[in-house]
Design an enzyme around this catalytic site. Sequence first.
Site, short mmCIF file in Angstrom:
data_model
loop_
_atom_site.label_atom_id
_atom_site.label_comp_id
_atom_site.label_asym_id
_atom_site.label_seq_id
_atom_site.Cartn_x
_atom_site.Cartn_y
_atom_site.Cartn_z
N ILE A 181 0.86 -1.17 0.00
CA ILE A 181 0.00 0.00 0.00
C ILE A 181 0.90 1.22 0.00
O ILE A 181 1.75 1.39 0.87
CB ILE A 181 -0.94 -0.01 1.22
CG1 ILE A 181 -1.97 -1.13 1.05
CG2 ILE A 181 -1.62 1.34 1.38
CD1 ILE A 181 -2.98 -1.22 2.16
N ASN B 103 5.20 6.92 -0.18
CA ASN B 103 6.29 6.29 -0.93
C ASN B 103 7.66 6.54 -0.30
O ASN B 103 8.69 6.40 -0.96
CB ASN B 103 6.30 6.78 -2.38
CG ASN B 103 7.13 5.89 -3.29
OD1 ASN B 103 7.08 4.66 -3.18
ND2 ASN B 103 7.90 6.47 -4.18
N ALA C 36 9.00 4.81 2.11
CA ALA C 36 9.64 3.54 2.46
C ALA C 36 9.81 2.66 1.23
O ALA C 36 10.90 2.16 0.94
CB ALA C 36 8.82 2.80 3.53
N HIS D 72 4.08 4.49 8.46
CA HIS D 72 5.22 4.49 9.39
C HIS D 72 5.07 3.36 10.41
O HIS D 72 6.03 2.63 10.70
CB HIS D 72 5.29 5.83 10.11
CG HIS D 72 6.49 5.98 10.98
ND1 HIS D 72 7.71 6.41 10.51
CD2 HIS D 72 6.66 5.73 12.30
CE1 HIS D 72 8.59 6.42 11.50
NE2 HIS D 72 7.98 6.02 12.60
N ARG E 61 38.47 22.20 -0.92
CA ARG E 61 38.59 23.55 -0.38
C ARG E 61 39.62 23.63 0.76
O ARG E 61 39.46 23.01 1.80
CB ARG E 61 37.22 23.97 0.13
CG ARG E 61 37.00 25.45 0.30
CD ARG E 61 35.57 25.70 0.75
NE ARG E 61 35.10 27.03 0.37
CZ ARG E 61 33.81 27.38 0.37
NH1 ARG E 61 32.89 26.48 0.70
NH2 ARG E 61 33.46 28.60 0.04
N SER F 238 41.64 29.82 -4.27
CA SER F 238 41.18 31.17 -3.88
C SER F 238 41.69 32.26 -4.80
O SER F 238 41.68 33.44 -4.44
CB SER F 238 41.60 31.49 -2.44
OG SER F 238 41.09 30.56 -1.54
N GLU G 179 38.44 30.08 0.21
CA GLU G 179 38.74 28.90 1.02
C GLU G 179 39.02 29.19 2.49
O GLU G 179 38.88 28.33 3.35
CB GLU G 179 39.98 28.19 0.47
CG GLU G 179 39.85 27.71 -0.96
CD GLU G 179 41.19 27.21 -1.48
OE1 GLU G 179 41.35 25.99 -1.57
OE2 GLU G 179 42.05 28.04 -1.77
#
Length: 1330
Positions: free
Chosen positions: A262, A266, A268, A356, A923, A1091, A1269
């Site tokens: 059922i 959606n 799960a 749930h 970075r 940078s 950075e």
Amino acid sequence: MCKKWNSSLKQGIFSPENDSLQPGSFFSLTPFLPVHLTGTKYSCGSGGCGACTVMVSRYDPKTKKIHHYPVTACLVPICSLHGAAVTTVEGVGSIKTRIHPVQERLAKCHGTQCGFCSPGMVMSIYTLLRNHPEPTPEQITEALGGNLCRCTGYRPIVESGKTFCAESTVCQMKGSGKCCMDQEEKSFTSRQEKMCTKLYNEDEFQPFDPTQEPIFPPELIRMAEDPNKRRLTFRGKRTTWITPVNLNDLLELKTSFPEAPIIMGNTAVGPSIKFRDEFHPVFISPLGLQELYFVDSTDDGVTIGAGYSLAQLNDALHFIVSEQPKEKTKTYHALLKHLRTLAGAQIRNMATLGGHVVSRPNYSDLNPILAAGNATINLISKEGKRQIPLDGRFLEKSPEANLKSEETVLSVYIPHSTQWHFVSGLRIAQRQENAFAIVNAGMSVKFEDGTDTIKELQMFYGSVGPTVVSASKTCQQLIGRKWNDQMLSDACRLVLDEIYIPPDAEGGMVEYRRTLIISLLFKFYLKVRRGLNKMDPHKFPDIPEKFVSALEDFPIETPQGIQMFQCVDPHQPPQDPVGHPVMHQSAIKHTTGEAVFVDDMPPISQELFLAVVTSTRAHAKIILIDTSAALALPGVVDVITAEDVPGDNSYQGEIFYAQNEVICVGQIVCTVAADTYAHAKEAAKKVRIVYEDLEPRIITIEQALEHNSFLSAEKKIEQGDVEQAFKYVDQIIEGKVHVEGQEHFYMETQTILAIPQEEDKEMVLHLGTQFQTHVQEYVAAALNIPRNRIACHTKRAGGAFGGKVSKPALLGAVSAVAAKKTGRPIRFILERGDDMLITAGRHPLLGKYKIGFMNNGVIKAADIEYYINGGCSPDDYHCLCCSALTQVMEFMVLRSENAYYIPNFRCRGRPCKTNLPSNTAFRGFGFPQGIVVGEAYITAVASQCDLTPEQVKEINMYKRTSRTAHKQTFNPEPLRRCWKECLEKSSFSARKLAAEEFNKKNYWKKRGLAAVPMKFTVGMPTAFYNQAAALVHIYLDGSVLVSHSGCELGQGLHTKMIQVASRELNIPESYIHLSETNTTTVSNATFTAGSMGADINGKAVQNACQILKARLEPVIRKNPRGTWEVWVTYKESISLSTTGYFKGYQTNMDWKKGEGNAFPYFVYGASCSEVEVDCLTGAHKLLRTDIFMDAAFSINPAVDIGQIEGAFVQGMGFYTIEELKYSPEGVLYSRGPDDYKIPTVTEIPEEFNVTLVHSQNPIAIYSSKGLGEAGMFLGSSVLFAIYDAMAAARRERGLTKTFTLSSPATPELIRMTCVDQFTDMVRLVRRAPC
């Protein structure tokens, strides 16, 4: 099926084609969005990032109301949208018609950088406004909880949303009640500099009128109210979707198809289909069935329909709580607490109570509370109705407690709590919101009336086994006991004995999870003790005052703060945009979804989709690649292997397609080209590869050291005589620091469109990259053709952070080979899991140190060793004679001293070769990892000298013009100023005392503060890396087209270049256009990284504009009163096109001597952060951060502050919650947002202040500095604040002052470092299962 695409405000009839109902991604809405509606972005595919958020609107014929709610298009089934109106970002507003205030304000508040997440952000705020036109700040924060952003740091996004709030959003800084932005306090004067705090002007915002929103389509109202509804059936080749017309029809279908799932939200079934290859021939969806949507309250409890979404459940419970006396609502309060942080708003609006409950996930936050509250599930089938208790047997999936296959959940009954009944929900997760619990619990106790004698006791734990687990034996043994400390001690012992987590349990963290079992029990014990005391203070003693703070979870607050920057000189011409906080040039397009990314480009005739087949072994010989089953599938055109590469398959250490041998899990073995991605992906699963494992298999740095496995030679810098200095110090300490890796998690995964041309073997590639020249080189090598036949185009990239420097070259070669072999365009888009697996990330580090120092804190000698996990290859940039690996290692060593002068200093570094995917640029290029080692030994020295870390930092910090350990001269004055202002303006000393006072009064929660200084560098140690070029055209109407060698990644590079051109040509920004970066206009470009993008490309654009301006000078002199349009003319025979060039900063580094002027200049900064730590769970809350960054003169303060904030939050995530997990066999476990947690809006500082400190930098354009950075490392102030809090906890417990420092400081690390009786108990009680 009806839908509404608000972009045209037209309704249309939509029916999926028979072959469209495929498993996987084609089950969801995203692929069905019309081709011209590209605003809804696909990023993770699991509903975890919010990039694909759309608004669904439904009419309720019972209430006659329209309900708007957000959903993730990647999960919502297309067939479930029958009768609903779907609004995508295009339907909200468009630059072609009119932009919506939400879009405008997000853009003008600088809440967008790369722009890939922006449409989802818009939809989340827009949907909130449709339901709440005047939201509260808390509602804004909650609405954004399901949306991830990797660029901005969230603060400006929240700020844009707060502009719609009815109530004042005055920050009330320092309790004054005044706004920091008030006119009289709008500017601050210091050192003759006027400081501004306004990055945007609210007066420019168009008003928000909620009455002007599009109406709900009347035909959908008529459809909803139609009394003659019929069952809907959608049939595909393999699947059938059925929507029943009423409850009886649903029961008929369940009888006919008892195994059919059922489907409601959606949340799960959808992920199981996509990620676990589940298949169901029939789906039954009773979505909208009125019999499943109700709330029925009685004197004893409340019954809630199974169809209620978790968001509707939340609303219903809030109403019940407001109506009922407090003693009856304890279960509801516990549920509401968890509902606030369960997933994000999109998932809460999709997932249903019934789904749930019945899916019974082992990590469920709600089921343990429902069970503890004695909830009952009401079932129905054709045979009739029955009830089953939502208890331990049901949750543990005992056969006798299961639903029958023909049954469905009708509702859930939750009884009221009673006076002597206490119910609680408890949880701890990697981050506060939108994360599965590491351990959660639902607990309840009922006492004999008027006593503390246990009558009933229930404890349910999630995430400690394959199901939710009931500690029923423990509870039974405690019946009749008094609720006292002895009972607690026995309960802890009993529950540890009853709930066994095996050492090899899925998810690991066994000792931590066992500790949480009893830590959460202790929290419940305290809550109940407090509750009993409030009921009868004379009869039941209260808990110790020092324990009270342990009762509450950290609150979720809406962030606030100040951004300060140097005001523009009032004498600067108003047309000159330099120095102003100019909005990102693509910001409006980002927020309307009209900014085009590679996957937004329209389909090309005959294009194919590519899916990868990757190695499942870390080190093995390839015995066989069997592609026959894959080639037999429909839609499959070809399978491409190493044999199909016409040129070099192994180029400069990088292997495009594995041949004969695989050297890591995730290495590309072959690719499948097919007419759809679904077909390609399905075929990829059918490729059979036979392996023979090889030894050694090296995964960790320690294993590499054991096998002497390295990728390159050692790098070293040294000054003074280290060995001699160690002989004359008071103390010597030695230690190790582990800093784990980091996933880039750019929102746009690696995406390439490779188009073979008809003539001359040309190949055109559209891709998001930081380094087009590298892609061009690798594709040319793979195809065995000259580079002049390869054209690379980059309009923009949806985030990069270093992850798109070298990896697109490898993937570009792979896709180009496929395009060459098939002769057809190739669209190659990595799924999030494949992207994380193949491209790897930041290099993990093992740092070793030996430090000699005096008792007064002066450090005399330091010997540092760095070992990084390079992965299986050097991640080469051969065209520039270097590799990401080499650069990271060099940068780490060169920057290793940070802000401290140590007269005898040695640092050595070496990259290890392992059987993991090659780690790459990220970075900061090694700085964020390496400098943690320095801050760690500073902290250790402070502990040994009974000083604070800040005192030791001050003692050893550079104080005058000096030479670095690699002999480069610099002036630390801006460093000293940032440090001083950070400590003073953050009120560090006063807050440190306040934190110490807090810590004295609280045993289970501790606060910590830390300040870190930074001496960062930009650019490259080799001069030719720093060069750049530009091409500027002036057209006869006066418009200007600028091209340059940098790539727009979200960092505002193009925006700054337009500002530069505007100033140099003295024309409005509106005259200037910057379209894209491509190799046909600017060739041989260096990478956009380090940078230095604005530095070097700004100089090149400036050069080109100055050349053009010089050419026009004679014309201007002749007609000084003329206009730009008049001056720009053919008549004077002046070339209005030119190239600009910047030779580059003349840097150098001699590694044999260990010296050189390695960098053009330094960027200085300091940050101070304050955290609060929960010693019982390991959770932490970031209370405040103050950043002071030496920006010199900011070309664009809005862009620079955005970069600093985004980098800080990314760094904070790196140092705290972001955790990559590998198996011993080298398999990456964390492959998506469910398993890898980047910060959300709830993780950023509650108070977030950023100040740009002014200084001089004459070497750079307009005396600016590269700041892309630098903010990353400043996130470590959070790490060291956490360590300060942990140290306070350990001191109180009588533990050692120094302890091993590792990063990230996850909840597990924090909890297990804060040793106490519960961790001791777990370590004592280690047993095998009965």
